[in-house]
Design a protein around this motif. Structure first.
Motif, mmCIF file in Angstrom:
data_model
loop_
_atom_site.group_PDB
_atom_site.id
_atom_site.type_symbol
_atom_site.label_atom_id
_atom_site.label_comp_id
_atom_site.label_asym_id
_atom_site.label_seq_id
_atom_site.Cartn_x
_atom_site.Cartn_y
_atom_site.Cartn_z
ATOM 1 N N LEU A 41 0.870 -1.180 0.000
ATOM 2 C CA LEU A 41 0.000 0.000 0.000
ATOM 3 C C LEU A 41 0.899 1.219 0.000
ATOM 4 N N ARG A 42 0.623 2.181 -0.879
ATOM 5 C CA ARG A 42 1.387 3.427 -0.937
ATOM 6 C C ARG A 42 0.437 4.595 -0.704
ATOM 7 N N LEU A 43 0.846 5.499 0.183
ATOM 8 C CA LEU A 43 0.040 6.676 0.510
ATOM 9 C C LEU A 43 0.911 7.922 0.535
ATOM 10 N N GLN A 44 0.323 9.053 0.226
ATOM 11 C CA GLN A 44 0.949 10.350 0.472
ATOM 12 C C GLN A 44 0.198 10.961 1.653
ATOM 13 N N VAL A 45 0.923 11.169 2.748
ATOM 14 C CA VAL A 45 0.310 11.658 3.976
ATOM 15 C C VAL A 45 0.614 13.152 4.105
ATOM 16 N N LEU A 97 -3.205 12.041 10.388
ATOM 17 C CA LEU A 97 -2.749 10.867 11.117
ATOM 18 C C LEU A 97 -3.858 9.835 11.296
ATOM 19 N N GLU A 98 -5.021 10.246 11.743
ATOM 20 C CA GLU A 98 -6.105 9.304 11.994
ATOM 21 C C GLU A 98 -6.602 8.660 10.702
ATOM 22 N N ALA A 99 -6.745 9.447 9.656
ATOM 23 C CA ALA A 99 -7.174 8.885 8.370
ATOM 24 C C ALA A 99 -6.152 7.872 7.853
ATOM 25 N N THR A 100 -4.888 8.160 8.041
ATOM 26 C CA THR A 100 -3.830 7.243 7.613
ATOM 27 C C THR A 100 -3.873 5.958 8.434
ATOM 28 N N ARG A 101 -4.023 6.091 9.731
ATOM 29 C CA ARG A 101 -4.117 4.916 10.607
ATOM 30 C C ARG A 101 -5.271 4.019 10.184
ATOM 31 N N LEU A 102 -6.424 4.612 9.940
ATOM 32 C CA LEU A 102 -7.596 3.832 9.542
ATOM 33 C C LEU A 102 -7.396 3.165 8.186
ATOM 34 N N ARG A 103 -6.733 3.857 7.273
ATOM 35 C CA ARG A 103 -6.471 3.274 5.943
ATOM 36 C C ARG A 103 -5.531 2.064 6.049
ATOM 37 N N LEU A 104 -4.522 2.162 6.904
ATOM 38 C CA LEU A 104 -3.609 1.032 7.108
ATOM 39 C C LEU A 104 -4.343 -0.155 7.724
ATOM 40 N N ALA A 155 8.584 22.647 8.289
ATOM 41 C CA ALA A 155 7.569 23.056 7.319
ATOM 42 C C ALA A 155 6.285 23.430 8.054
ATOM 43 N N PRO A 156 5.605 24.460 7.592
ATOM 44 C CA PRO A 156 4.314 24.797 8.207
ATOM 45 C C PRO A 156 3.312 23.657 8.009
ATOM 46 N N ALA A 157 2.406 23.526 8.931
ATOM 47 C CA ALA A 157 1.362 22.504 8.814
ATOM 48 C C ALA A 157 0.648 22.666 7.481
ATOM 49 N N GLY A 158 0.370 21.556 6.835
ATOM 50 C CA GLY A 158 -0.334 21.585 5.563
ATOM 51 C C GLY A 158 0.585 21.750 4.368
ATOM 52 N N VAL A 159 1.878 21.982 4.593
ATOM 53 C CA VAL A 159 2.829 22.122 3.490
ATOM 54 C C VAL A 159 3.665 20.852 3.421
ATOM 55 N N GLY A 160 3.704 20.232 2.274
ATOM 56 C CA GLY A 160 4.490 19.022 2.088
ATOM 57 C C GLY A 160 3.731 17.780 2.522
ATOM 58 N N HIS A 161 4.407 16.663 2.362
ATOM 59 C CA HIS A 161 3.800 15.372 2.713
ATOM 60 C C HIS A 161 4.904 14.357 2.972
ATOM 61 N N THR A 162 4.488 13.231 3.515
ATOM 62 C CA THR A 162 5.364 12.079 3.702
ATOM 63 C C THR A 162 4.841 10.963 2.815
ATOM 64 N N ASP A 163 5.717 10.377 2.029
ATOM 65 C CA ASP A 163 5.346 9.198 1.253
ATOM 66 C C ASP A 163 5.489 7.995 2.177
ATOM 67 N N LEU A 164 4.434 7.228 2.267
ATOM 68 C CA LEU A 164 4.398 6.068 3.154
ATOM 69 C C LEU A 164 4.119 4.821 2.334
ATOM 70 N N LEU A 202 7.573 -0.934 6.807
ATOM 71 C CA LEU A 202 7.082 0.431 6.608
ATOM 72 C C LEU A 202 8.227 1.278 6.087
ATOM 73 N N ARG A 203 7.957 2.079 5.080
ATOM 74 C CA ARG A 203 8.971 3.005 4.565
ATOM 75 C C ARG A 203 8.363 4.392 4.523
ATOM 76 N N PHE A 204 9.036 5.318 5.197
ATOM 77 C CA PHE A 204 8.627 6.715 5.242
ATOM 78 C C PHE A 204 9.658 7.526 4.467
ATOM 79 N N GLU A 205 9.204 8.376 3.553
ATOM 80 C CA GLU A 205 10.107 9.261 2.818
ATOM 81 C C GLU A 205 9.557 10.676 2.879
ATOM 82 N N ASP A 206 10.460 11.635 3.149
ATOM 83 C CA ASP A 206 10.053 13.039 3.174
ATOM 84 C C ASP A 206 11.223 13.908 2.735
#
Length: 146
Positions: free
Chosen positions: A13-17, A24-31, A65-74, A85-89
């Motif tokens: 599963l690949r997500l952009q968080v 966080l909660e939406a990501t947790r539920l998706r996993l 980074a300010p909140a809402g700017v950028g993402h983490t690839d999970l 699990l692989r986190f990239e930012d």
């Protein structure tokens, strides 16, 4: 290991968080939804949730980074013997495998909130690896199925 092909029977599963607390909660539920039917023990799910929160919140609080700017690839990979699990930012370089954890408090009076996330993460996983690749932090964590 990073860069190696997934083993037979692995699902990914690949997500952009987004870099925001609400993600966080939406990501947790998706996993958890993705993992339904895999028969993972509750203790593995608990460790997954712990690691997810610690890594993503560290990114949010310490990336600059300010909140809402950028993402983490999970990326979550389900393998026969566990989870990877692989986190990239693209935040500032930070190798959590080299970070020293603060000493544990000896009493409640000495305790302060925060600062133990990396220690908890280290104890929750069976292996972790950090790489800096093309100005990106790449953190790979393994959790065994048992």
């Amino acid at each position: 290991m990073p860069g190696s092909p997934p083993p037979d029977g692995a699902r990914t599963l690949r997500l952009q968080v987004p870099n925001e607390r609400a993600a966080l909660e939406a990501t947790r539920l998706r996993l958890l939804e993705f993992l339904q039917g895999d028969g993972l023990p509750d203790r593995v799910i608990y460790r997954l949730e712990l690691v997810l929160e610690e890594v993503l919140m560290n990114r949010l609080w310490h990336s600059g980074a300010p909140a809402g700017v950028g993402h983490t690839d999970l990326q979550l990979q389900v393998q026969p013997d566990g989870l990877v699990l692989r986190f990239e930012d693209d935040g500032p370089a930070f190798d959590p495998t080299l970070a020293r954890h603060p000493g544990l408090p000896t009493s409640l009076d000495d305790a302060t909130p925060g600062g133990l996330g990396l220690l908890l993460t280290r104890q929750a996983v069976s292996a972790w690896c950090y790489e800096r690749v093309q100005d990106r932090n790449c953190l790979t964590l393994e959790l065994v199925r048992s």
